[in-house]
Scaffold this active site. Structure first.
Site, PDB file in Angstrom:
ATOM      1  N   TRP A   1       0.667  -1.306   0.110  1.00  0.00           N
ATOM      2  CA  TRP A   1       0.088  -0.031   0.119  1.00  0.00           C
ATOM      3  C   TRP A   1       0.851   1.212   0.060  1.00  0.00           C
ATOM      4  O   TRP A   1       0.367   2.308  -0.326  1.00  0.00           O
ATOM      5  CB  TRP A   1      -0.925   0.024   1.275  1.00  0.00           C
ATOM      6  CG  TRP A   1      -0.240  -0.555   2.434  1.00  0.00           C
ATOM      7  CD1 TRP A   1      -0.474  -1.469   3.158  1.00  0.00           C
ATOM      8  CD2 TRP A   1       0.579   0.375   3.437  1.00  0.00           C
ATOM      9  NE1 TRP A   1       0.300  -1.721   4.364  1.00  0.00           N
ATOM     10  CE2 TRP A   1       0.750  -0.367   4.586  1.00  0.00           C
ATOM     11  CE3 TRP A   1       0.984   1.771   3.464  1.00  0.00           C
ATOM     12  CZ2 TRP A   1       1.581  -0.117   5.556  1.00  0.00           C
ATOM     13  CZ3 TRP A   1       1.727   2.190   4.501  1.00  0.00           C
ATOM     14  CH2 TRP A   1       2.046   1.262   5.615  1.00  0.00           C
TER      15      TRP A   1
ATOM     16  N   LYS B   1       6.968  -4.367 -11.349  1.00  0.00           N
ATOM     17  CA  LYS B   1       7.076  -5.787 -11.373  1.00  0.00           C
ATOM     18  C   LYS B   1       6.319  -5.998 -12.658  1.00  0.00           C
ATOM     19  O   LYS B   1       6.690  -7.098 -13.646  1.00  0.00           O
ATOM     20  CB  LYS B   1       6.471  -6.330 -10.475  1.00  0.00           C
ATOM     21  CG  LYS B   1       6.642  -6.324  -9.065  1.00  0.00           C
ATOM     22  CD  LYS B   1       5.821  -6.678  -8.054  1.00  0.00           C
ATOM     23  CE  LYS B   1       6.639  -6.365  -6.675  1.00  0.00           C
ATOM     24  NZ  LYS B   1       7.810  -7.295  -6.264  1.00  0.00           N
TER      25      LYS B   1
ATOM     26  N   LYS C   1      -2.727  -8.441  -7.934  1.00  0.00           N
ATOM     27  CA  LYS C   1      -3.587  -8.179  -6.562  1.00  0.00           C
ATOM     28  C   LYS C   1      -3.073  -7.087  -5.830  1.00  0.00           C
ATOM     29  O   LYS C   1      -2.299  -6.910  -5.195  1.00  0.00           O
ATOM     30  CB  LYS C   1      -3.166  -9.515  -5.634  1.00  0.00           C
ATOM     31  CG  LYS C   1      -4.440  -9.798  -5.020  1.00  0.00           C
ATOM     32  CD  LYS C   1      -4.901  -8.888  -3.889  1.00  0.00           C
ATOM     33  CE  LYS C   1      -3.824  -8.942  -2.669  1.00  0.00           C
ATOM     34  NZ  LYS C   1      -4.371  -7.917  -1.661  1.00  0.00           N
ATOM     35  N   PRO C   2      -3.826  -5.926  -5.922  1.00  0.00           N
ATOM     36  CA  PRO C   2      -3.500  -4.692  -5.307  1.00  0.00           C
ATOM     37  C   PRO C   2      -3.523  -4.768  -3.840  1.00  0.00           C
ATOM     38  O   PRO C   2      -4.234  -5.804  -3.229  1.00  0.00           O
ATOM     39  CB  PRO C   2      -4.720  -3.601  -5.977  1.00  0.00           C
ATOM     40  CG  PRO C   2      -5.296  -4.520  -6.984  1.00  0.00           C
ATOM     41  CD  PRO C   2      -5.080  -5.925  -6.631  1.00  0.00           C
TER      42      PRO C   2
ATOM     43  N   GLU D   1      -5.177  -4.032  -0.255  1.00  0.00           N
ATOM     44  CA  GLU D   1      -6.702  -3.694   0.073  1.00  0.00           C
ATOM     45  C   GLU D   1      -6.740  -2.159   0.712  1.00  0.00           C
ATOM     46  O   GLU D   1      -7.810  -1.766   0.624  1.00  0.00           O
ATOM     47  CB  GLU D   1      -7.268  -4.757   0.981  1.00  0.00           C
ATOM     48  CG  GLU D   1      -6.627  -4.765   2.228  1.00  0.00           C
ATOM     49  CD  GLU D   1      -5.517  -6.095   2.111  1.00  0.00           C
ATOM     50  OE1 GLU D   1      -5.431  -6.854   3.101  1.00  0.00           O
ATOM     51  OE2 GLU D   1      -4.869  -6.298   1.181  1.00  0.00           O
TER      52      GLU D   1
ATOM     53  N   GLU E   1      10.764  -9.267  -1.825  1.00  0.00           N
ATOM     54  CA  GLU E   1      11.114  -7.719  -1.519  1.00  0.00           C
ATOM     55  C   GLU E   1      10.504  -7.326  -0.092  1.00  0.00           C
ATOM     56  O   GLU E   1       9.272  -7.087  -0.215  1.00  0.00           O
ATOM     57  CB  GLU E   1      10.952  -6.798  -2.621  1.00  0.00           C
ATOM     58  CG  GLU E   1      12.103  -5.672  -2.459  1.00  0.00           C
ATOM     59  CD  GLU E   1      11.312  -4.319  -1.495  1.00  0.00           C
ATOM     60  OE1 GLU E   1      11.769  -4.469  -0.525  1.00  0.00           O
ATOM     61  OE2 GLU E   1      10.724  -3.724  -2.171  1.00  0.00           O
TER      62      GLU E   1
ATOM     63  N   GLY F   1      10.998  -6.157   4.310  1.00  0.00           N
ATOM     64  CA  GLY F   1      11.138  -5.075   5.086  1.00  0.00           C
ATOM     65  C   GLY F   1      12.562  -4.680   5.374  1.00  0.00           C
ATOM     66  O   GLY F   1      13.369  -5.263   4.721  1.00  0.00           O
TER      67      GLY F   1
ATOM     68  N   CYS G   1      10.307   1.285   2.829  1.00  0.00           N
ATOM     69  CA  CYS G   1      11.181   0.129   2.908  1.00  0.00           C
ATOM     70  C   CYS G   1      12.711   0.301   3.084  1.00  0.00           C
ATOM     71  O   CYS G   1      13.427  -0.439   3.756  1.00  0.00           O
ATOM     72  CB  CYS G   1      10.660  -1.024   2.374  1.00  0.00           C
ATOM     73  SG  CYS G   1      11.045  -1.152   0.734  1.00  0.00           S
TER      74      CYS G   1
ATOM     75  N   GLU H   1      15.301  -7.614  -8.352  1.00  0.00           N
ATOM     76  CA  GLU H   1      14.691  -7.017  -9.452  1.00  0.00           C
ATOM     77  C   GLU H   1      15.356  -5.939 -10.117  1.00  0.00           C
ATOM     78  O   GLU H   1      16.416  -5.336  -9.571  1.00  0.00           O
ATOM     79  CB  GLU H   1      13.266  -6.516  -8.872  1.00  0.00           C
ATOM     80  CG  GLU H   1      12.359  -7.528  -8.153  1.00  0.00           C
ATOM     81  CD  GLU H   1      11.110  -6.950  -7.614  1.00  0.00           C
ATOM     82  OE1 GLU H   1      10.163  -6.761  -8.192  1.00  0.00           O
ATOM     83  OE2 GLU H   1      11.254  -6.433  -6.508  1.00  0.00           O
TER      84      GLU H   1
END
Length: 489
Positions: A155, A165, A179-180, A182, A254, A256, A287, A460
């Site tokens: 988020w 990605k 999948k975003p 929530e 990826e 914390g 992060c 990545e």
């Protein structure tokens, strides 16, 4: 089709599956972190929606994967164009939905999102049939698309991390299910509109909204999924790895950070302090921020004074205002978590240098905070807070600085300020996936990004993204006629 009106922007609350909007009978409420106002109700991804998305992606995969990288590139270039056409909408949505600074969205995130798509589409052109010449044969190294991939984003940066990605996953020829988060799903929904307008074949890109425990769990545990790329928390990653591992599905994780910010005695204290204040951007919900300040004892007092001066100038307020530099915490639950960390640290003897309480601007705001007199083994030093809370410890030697820097279970990033050669030598001894010397936030899409220890698995960026999202294959072509013999292997 029902639409939400967010600051004059029309956005769908429903899934995007096989090129169409799909509503759910079950929905969850969404509120803005700025002032807790209701934003609407979002479709929850149930078993039938997960199934439909997987089937749609499977159906689209043969044709999409059969295209060459050059043939896929125009689709992805148009995708980037459509993001650009909706730049203002993306900025307003993510600011209202996730509390991200509107200025940051406008000048950093949206341009980067477009670049994420374009750059990987271009880089994919360089990957196929890379020859390795040996005396016996030519090895043609191929990067073949893996299949249906699941992308799960957090988020704190939904648009940037989704495109980070999706860029390589789509450019490689995979079909994707996003999948975003929530707590902040709206820019991912608008991303589906951009993909649709770009003419991506139905099923190549799908968005299924919902909670991690429900929708996410169904996606990552399905044996038809070829890859799972996740950015988020360590506990969730452990569950994902276990669920995907049951089907031997590779995961990129990826996670914390609890990164050190080292200030050596020969550092430019003013520059270090100015950079230190940047750790509060996005209300500390970043992060890769350096959250553990390790400052040489000889310069600690001067550094604290310099950084305090910068922090006192920070403008905490509405992220939709251009002048705002620190916005809200994403959700009441996260705010309680941040406040709890500080309260327990103070009760254990930590000294508040500044901040240390909720901010008067709004219910989900917390003061930029710095805590001193914290023990290396304490909760506040060892665990990720993910809020505008930093700690400060002092050291007397390079060896002690490195020992403190490496003294957590995390290893994502870091910052080291000092005379360049000195800082570089210390930085090379810090166990992290990356570390900035006399700087912060310098990134290039060709460079690897990721952490070690509990900060993640995999890298990545550049070729590393494609090595994850592809099945790497060696096509061996002999240079001389081959004669079969049991005496040779």
């Amino acid at each position: 089709m029902s639409l939400l009106d967010i600051a004059g922007i029309a956005v769908s609350p429903d899934h995007y599956i096989a090129g169409q909007r799909v509503a759910s009978a079950e929905r969850f409420a969404l509120h803005s972190p700025i002032d807790q106002r209701p934003l609407g109700h979002i479709s929850e991804g149930l078993a039938e929606h997960v199934e439909a998305a997987i089937v749609a992606a499977q159906h689209a995969f043969p044709a999409w994967s059969a295209l060459t990288a050059a043939e896929r590139k125009p689709y992805l270039d148009r995708f980037a164009d459509e993001i650009g056409k909706r730049a203002d909408a993306f900025c307003l949505l993510e600011s209202n939905d996730a509390g991200v600074l509107l200025s940051r969205m406008r000048h950093g995130v949206v341009p980067r999102a477009m670049l994420n798509i374009r750059w990987f589409a271009e880089h994919a052109l360089t990957l196929q049939d890379r020859p390795i010449e040996t005396e016996q044969a030519t090895h043609l190294v191929r990067h073949d698309p893996a299949g249906v991939v699941v992308v799960i984003t957090p988020w704190n940066a939904p648009l940037m991390l989704s495109t980070w990605k999706l860029g390589p996953a789509l450019a490689a020829g995979n079909c994707c299910i996003l999948k975003p988060p929530e707590w902040a799903p709206l820019t991912c929904s608008l991303l589906a509109d951009a993909a649709h307008a770009a003419g991506l074949t139905p099923g190549v890109f799908n968005v299924v909204q919902g909670t991690g425990a429900n929708t996410g769990a169904r996606l990552v545990s399905d044996a038809r999924i070829a890859r799972v790329s996740f950015t988020g928390s360590v506990p969730t990653a452990k569950w994902i790895a276990q669920a995907a591992g049951a089907n031997l599905v590779p995961c990129s994780l990826e996670l914390g950070g609890k990164s050190p910010f080292i200030v050596l005695p020969d550092a430019d204290l003013e520059q270090a302090a100015a950079t230190g204040a940047l750790m509060y951007r996005n209300a500390g919900q970043v992060c890769l921020a350096g959250t553990r300040f390790l400052v040489h004892a000889q310069v600690a007092e001067a550094f604290i004074a310099a950084m305090r001066a910068h922090v006192e100038k920070l403008n905490v307020g509405d992220p939709r205002e251009e002048a705002t530099e620190v916005g809200p915490i994403i959700h009441p639950r996260q705010l309680e978590r941040v406040a709890g960390f500080v309260e327990r640290a103070v009760a254990a003897g930590a000294r508040v240098l500044w901040g240390g309480a909720r901010h008067a601007f709004g219910a989900q705001y917390y003061q930029p905070t710095m805590l001193a007199d914290v023990a290396q083994g304490s909760e506040i030093v060892q665990n990720e807070v993910f809020g505008p809370v930093l700690t400060l410890q002092t050291f007397a030697s390079d060896d002690e600085a490195v020992l403190l820097a490496n003294g957590t279970d995390y290893g994502l990033g870091g910052v080291c300020y000092g005379e360049t050669a000195h800082a570089t030598e210390v930085a090379q001894r810090v166990r992290t996936g990356f570390i900035w010397v006399n700087s912060f936030g310098i990134r290039d899409l060709a460079a690897p990004f990721g952490g070690i220890k509990r900060s993640g698995i995999g890298r990545e960026g550049g070729d590393w993204s494609f090595e994850f999202f592809c099945d790497v294959k060696d096509v061996v072509v002999p240079k001389k006629p081959f004669r079969a013999s049991f005496s040779h292997r």
